[in-house]
Design a protein around this motif. Structure first.
Motif, PDB file in Angstrom:
ATOM      1  N   ASP A 187     103.229  18.229 -44.312  1.00  0.00           N
ATOM      2  CA  ASP A 187     103.938  16.765 -44.105  1.00  0.00           C
ATOM      3  C   ASP A 187     102.038  15.690 -44.636  1.00  0.00           C
ATOM      4  O   ASP A 187     101.185  15.066 -43.039  1.00  0.00           O
ATOM      5  CB  ASP A 187     104.150  16.631 -42.334  1.00  0.00           C
ATOM      6  N   PRO A 188     102.051  15.297 -45.533  1.00  0.00           N
ATOM      7  CA  PRO A 188     101.079  15.064 -45.636  1.00  0.00           C
ATOM      8  C   PRO A 188     100.713  13.468 -45.539  1.00  0.00           C
ATOM      9  O   PRO A 188     102.104  12.864 -45.334  1.00  0.00           O
ATOM     10  CB  PRO A 188     100.571  14.905 -47.595  1.00  0.00           C
ATOM     11  N   SER A 189      99.448  13.215 -45.382  1.00  0.00           N
ATOM     12  CA  SER A 189      99.520  12.028 -45.407  1.00  0.00           C
ATOM     13  C   SER A 189      99.193  10.693 -46.901  1.00  0.00           C
ATOM     14  O   SER A 189      99.185  11.931 -47.684  1.00  0.00           O
ATOM     15  CB  SER A 189      98.161  11.060 -45.005  1.00  0.00           C
ATOM     16  N   ASP A 190      99.418   9.705 -46.882  1.00  0.00           N
ATOM     17  CA  ASP A 190      99.620   8.687 -47.852  1.00  0.00           C
ATOM     18  C   ASP A 190      98.205   8.892 -48.697  1.00  0.00           C
ATOM     19  O   ASP A 190      98.143   9.579 -49.842  1.00  0.00           O
ATOM     20  CB  ASP A 190      99.961   7.483 -48.009  1.00  0.00           C
ATOM     21  N   LYS A 191      96.777   9.206 -48.549  1.00  0.00           N
ATOM     22  CA  LYS A 191      95.772   9.670 -48.224  1.00  0.00           C
ATOM     23  C   LYS A 191      95.861  10.691 -49.481  1.00  0.00           C
ATOM     24  O   LYS A 191      95.416  11.388 -50.798  1.00  0.00           O
ATOM     25  CB  LYS A 191      94.936   9.245 -47.779  1.00  0.00           C
ATOM     26  N   GLN A 192      96.228  11.674 -49.230  1.00  0.00           N
ATOM     27  CA  GLN A 192      96.544  13.512 -49.963  1.00  0.00           C
ATOM     28  C   GLN A 192      96.990  12.809 -51.048  1.00  0.00           C
ATOM     29  O   GLN A 192      96.906  13.877 -51.920  1.00  0.00           O
ATOM     30  CB  GLN A 192      97.024  14.464 -48.014  1.00  0.00           C
TER      31      GLN A 192
END
Length: 275
Positions: free
Chosen positions: A98-103
């Motif tokens: 569940d990565p962040s948009d930044k990742q």
């Protein structure tokens, strides 16, 4: 620069074979190409017989800077037109469910910095447009929908959905197609599925014919008319760390012709977009 991801959410269908075959076709036609090995198995890096580096794609995802790219890009023994952004098992630490948009944006940011004149390690800036050492970037994704695959879709213009003619083919293609659509909705409006490529097809096999027909009934013209035949030459070439285009057997030539046609379709899709 055109960016294409080879994608499958079902393991063992030959996704890496497609990435390697497409890269071999592009290099054979003198197209400056960067092959990005996102799969933690790093089979693409092994098969392309790369020069040593002091960095990997895992380092680039830690720090998507020009200096990280410079350390992680290697020339391939295959052809002077091919470089590899080398993979490693350490890629797995970037495969968050569940990565962040930044990742998710780190790979796109890194590829946007390929205009550095020092990065075309063996291709050279003069091989393509000024400021851009590569005409084509091919991303080999892992067979899962975590941060790595989603990062590839966030960075890509096109996605090739790879499958095989088995009873699980339809569900695998549907999940991959849904992943492409989800990334478009998240923000990458440039992303389009180039099509579905069926691999390891045996002629006159009733089950394979049935499954291919099932795929074409459900996905229509998205399924390529050409399929990749099941030929031992593919494994032989990979075992010798050579492109299929350099393996001189009838089976290898048959497979190579499919990759040449796939490359043409990919390049034409870019031309249509620009038009």
């Amino acid at each position: 620069m055109q960016v294409v991801a080879t994608l499958s959410l079902k393991g063992g269908v030959g996704k890496t074979t497609v990435a390697l075959g497409l890269a071999g076709a592009a290099a054979a036609h003198g197209i400056p190409t960067l092959l990005v090995d996102l799969d933690p198995q790093a089979n693409t890096t092994i098969a392309t017989d790369v020069d040593p580096t002091t960095g990997t794609i895992a380092d680039v995802l830690d720090d998507p800077s020009r200096s990280s790219l410079r350390r992680a890009i290697a020339g391939s023994a295959w052809n002077e037109a091919l470089d590899v952004l080398v993979g490693t098992e350490q890629n797995e630490r970037h495969n968050h469910p569940d990565p962040s948009d930044k990742q998710l944006d780190r790979l796109r940011r890194a590829l946007s910095r390929l205009d550095d004149p020092d990065l075309g390690s063996r291709v050279g800036r003069t091989a393509t447009t000024p400021g851009d050492p590569y005409q084509l970037v091919i991303i080999d994704c892992p067979p899962s929908l975590g941060q790595l695959t989603r990062s590839a879709l966030a960075a890509a213009d096109r996605a090739i959905l790879v499958t095989d003619p088995t009873m699980f083919a339809v569900s695998g293609v549907q999940r991959a197609f849904d992943a492409v659509q989800s990334e478009r909705e998240r923000g990458n409006q440039e992303l389009q599925p180039l099509g579905v490529l069926v691999n390891r097809v045996r002629p006159r096999n009733i089950e394979h014919d049935y499954r291919i027909g099932e795929l074409r009934e459900l996905f229509g013209p998205l399924v390529f008319s050409s399929v990749l035949p099941d030929r031992s030459a593919v494994q032989q070439a990979q075992g010798a760390c050579l492109p299929i285009q350099a393996w001189d057997t009838p089976g290898a030539r048959e497979v190579s012709a499919v990759f040449t046609a796939l490359l043409g379709r990919l390049l034409r899709s870019r031309s249509r977009t620009r038009a």
